[in-house]
Design an enzyme around this catalytic site. Structure first.
Site, PDB file in Angstrom:
ATOM      1  CB  SER A 128      -0.901   0.007   1.237  1.00 56.67           C
ATOM      2  OG  SER A 128      -1.514   1.265   1.426  1.00 56.67           O
ATOM      3  CB  ALA A 129       0.331   4.593  -1.489  1.00 59.88           C
ATOM      4  CE1 TYR A 152      -3.941  -2.196   5.135  1.00 68.33           C
ATOM      5  CE2 TYR A 152      -3.479   0.101   4.628  1.00 68.33           C
ATOM      6  CZ  TYR A 152      -3.709  -1.187   4.209  1.00 68.33           C
ATOM      7  OH  TYR A 152      -3.700  -1.489   2.860  1.00 68.33           O
ATOM      8  CE  LYS A 156      -1.529  -4.232   3.325  1.00 64.12           C
ATOM      9  NZ  LYS A 156      -1.820  -5.551   2.725  1.00 64.12           N
TER      10      LYS A 156
END
Length: 338
Positions: A128-129, A152, A156
């Protein structure tokens, strides 16, 4: 077209995973889906069959169950894994961080252990960015410092670190970390799309539900950012384009052993919240009433991708614009309601 390669897709009945399953099947891969259905429905398998004419094998199970994973790899000849089985709500991650670390980090380690034991070394990871945190420059390149700002994003980031170490220690691994920007839209058939449980965390399904009358008002979090209209700017990428990027990444990994690739998947263009609302109103012909409320903690003013690396290495470029994103999301919303 058949290439005799089998891909295990974790989280394959979810939003992005189901679209990836479709693109894999249409690219000739055999697909096995593993999902615990915590945020999806098994009826998605029927929709995948309607779209592709193929029923992927479905296994109900959890990625944290190491014994189950071992049995899956022992009973199937698997060539690669695409891993989508992650919890993904930023706000929720701040409320139940341990659940996020358990599922997203521990679950991934369980998959990698099972892969190692089975001699499977090709792994496509749904990153994810959010790993970039607050942008120091735009567009965001893959070399941007990584410092996530919520649990979150940290999960990642942790998994990316694990994969970097794994690739550095064993040059047989073929790994791609795909850093998504903002996936939106639905399959053009209207048969699969995003169906969040409860209040949507993402803009597009929220806008669609307001347009259809399922929700009365859209809340816009802040209109005092340093952007053209004061609302947050994001890089929205059509979920079908995103899924195609995974197939290209798998093909890249099949050609290139001994390294880990981290690459952005976006359009390279940013649109504000108000621009997306206006675009959806034009497509749907429905008003989307909204109310401006205070900013959400951790939100950034603007974020969009530099996509040059994906174009050069993966031979991938997003093809679908904002209008098609809205059209497909609206078609899915109407079908979902019916």
């Amino acid at each position: 077209m058949q290439n005799n390669k089998t891909v295990l897709v974790t989280g394959g009945t979810g939003y992005i995973g189901s679209h990836a399953v479709v693109e894999l099947i249409e690219s000739g891969y055999r697909v096995i889906v593993l999902d615990n259905l915590s945020n999806s429905r098994d009826t998605v398998i029927d929709s995948i069959f309607t779209i592709t004419g193929v029923v992927p094998e479905f296994i109900l199970g959890d990625i944290r169950n190491g014994a189950l994973l071992d049995s899956v790899f022992k009973s199937h000849s698997i060539d690669a894994v695409m891993h989508f089985a992650g919890l993904k709500a930023v706000g929720e991650s701040t409320e139940i961080p341990l659940a996020y670390y358990d599922n997203n980090v521990n679950g991934t380690i369980q998959i990698l252990n099972a892969m190692k034991a089975a001699g499977v070394r090709s792994f496509i990871f749904s990153s994810s960015a959010t790993v970039y945190g607050h942008p120091e420059w735009l567009p965001l390149t893959e070399s941007h410092p990584r410092r996530a700002t919520n649990p979150y994003g940290n999960t990642k980031l942790m998994v990316e670190g694990i994969l970097e170490d794994l690739a550095a220690c064993d040059n047989e691994w073929r790994i791609a970390c795909l850093r998504y920007f903002n996936p939106v839209g639905a399959h053009g058939t209207g048969l699969i799309g995003e169906s969040p449980a409860g209040l949507p965390n993402n803009l597009m399904p929220y806008v669609a539900q307001v347009a259809s009358g399922r929700r009365p008002t859209l809340y816009v979090f802040g209109n005092d950012y340093d952007t053209a209209d004061g609302t947050g700017v994001r890089d929205y990428v059509h979920v079908v384009d995103l899924a195609k990027g995974h197939v290209n990444a798998l093909a890249y990994c099949e050609r290139n052993a001994g390294r880990m690739l981290a690459v952005n998947l976006g359009t390279g263009v940013g649109y504000s919240v108000l621009e997306m609302i206006q675009a959806f109103e034009q497509v749907s012909g429905k008003p989307v009433p909204y109310k401006v409320v205070s900013r959400r903690e951790g939100d950034v003013a603007a974020c969009w991708a530099d996509v040059a690396l994906a174009e050069s290495l993966l031979k991938w470029k997003a093809e679908r614009g904002v209008r098609q994103m809205c059209e497909d999301a609206w078609r899915w919303e109407r079908n979902f309601e019916n």
